[in-house]
Write a protein that holds these residues in place. Structure first.
Motif, PDB file in Angstrom:
ATOM      1  N   HIS A  31      11.724  -4.457  10.007  1.00  0.00           N
ATOM      2  CA  HIS A  31      11.662  -3.356   9.063  1.00  0.00           C
ATOM      3  C   HIS A  31      11.299  -3.915   7.692  1.00  0.00           C
ATOM      4  O   HIS A  31      11.879  -4.890   7.244  1.00  0.00           O
ATOM      5  N   TYR A  32      10.356  -3.289   7.069  1.00  0.00           N
ATOM      6  CA  TYR A  32       9.881  -3.739   5.776  1.00  0.00           C
ATOM      7  C   TYR A  32      10.260  -2.716   4.715  1.00  0.00           C
ATOM      8  O   TYR A  32      10.501  -1.557   5.029  1.00  0.00           O
ATOM      9  N   ASN A  38       3.931  -0.741  -0.836  1.00  0.00           N
ATOM     10  CA  ASN A  38       4.590  -1.636   0.109  1.00  0.00           C
ATOM     11  C   ASN A  38       4.104  -1.426   1.533  1.00  0.00           C
ATOM     12  O   ASN A  38       4.431  -2.220   2.404  1.00  0.00           O
ATOM     13  N   ASN A  39       3.359  -0.369   1.777  1.00  0.00           N
ATOM     14  CA  ASN A  39       2.938  -0.067   3.136  1.00  0.00           C
ATOM     15  C   ASN A  39       1.461  -0.354   3.367  1.00  0.00           C
ATOM     16  O   ASN A  39       0.865   0.154   4.306  1.00  0.00           O
ATOM     17  N   ASN A  43      -2.563  -6.433  -1.899  1.00  0.00           N
ATOM     18  CA  ASN A  43      -1.923  -6.155  -3.174  1.00  0.00           C
ATOM     19  C   ASN A  43      -2.985  -5.717  -4.184  1.00  0.00           C
ATOM     20  O   ASN A  43      -3.769  -6.533  -4.650  1.00  0.00           O
ATOM     21  N   PRO A  44      -3.039  -4.436  -4.541  1.00  0.00           N
ATOM     22  CA  PRO A  44      -4.056  -3.972  -5.478  1.00  0.00           C
ATOM     23  C   PRO A  44      -3.791  -4.354  -6.929  1.00  0.00           C
ATOM     24  O   PRO A  44      -4.584  -4.040  -7.793  1.00  0.00           O
ATOM     25  N   ARG A  45      -2.706  -5.038  -7.201  1.00  0.00           N
ATOM     26  CA  ARG A  45      -2.393  -5.408  -8.584  1.00  0.00           C
ATOM     27  C   ARG A  45      -2.813  -6.834  -8.930  1.00  0.00           C
ATOM     28  O   ARG A  45      -2.451  -7.332  -9.981  1.00  0.00           O
TER      29      ARG A  45
END
Length: 77
Positions: A31-32, A38-39, A43-45
């Motif tokens: 489980h994340y 988060n899904n 990572n777009p940052r």
């Protein structure tokens, strides 16, 4: 007549179903964390995200055209 009986019986059978909810077990390795950003598997940052994103899109869009041109213009054997 049969349809009326089915319509009357349907809500009762659905209402009797016992749905249970449990808290997510965060100690489980399967489980994340949930929530925005988060899904997704990237990572777009990051600093170069836009360059990598548009590069990936350009390759994905252009690959079929490049393959078709290569197969069209290759020498026949």
């Amino acid at each position: 007549m049969l349809a009326r009986a089915a319509i009357r019986a349907a809500p009762r059978s659905v209402a009797r179903r016992g749905f249970q909810t449990t808290r997510a077990q965060l100690s489980s390795p399967y489980h994340y964390p949930e929530g925005p950003l988060n899904n997704i598997p990237f990572n777009p940052r990051t600093k170069y995200f836009a360059f990598r994103f548009w590069g990936f899109m350009a390759v994905g869009f252009g690959a079929p055209f490049g393959i078709a041109a290569w197969q069209t213009y290759r020498p026949r054997s």
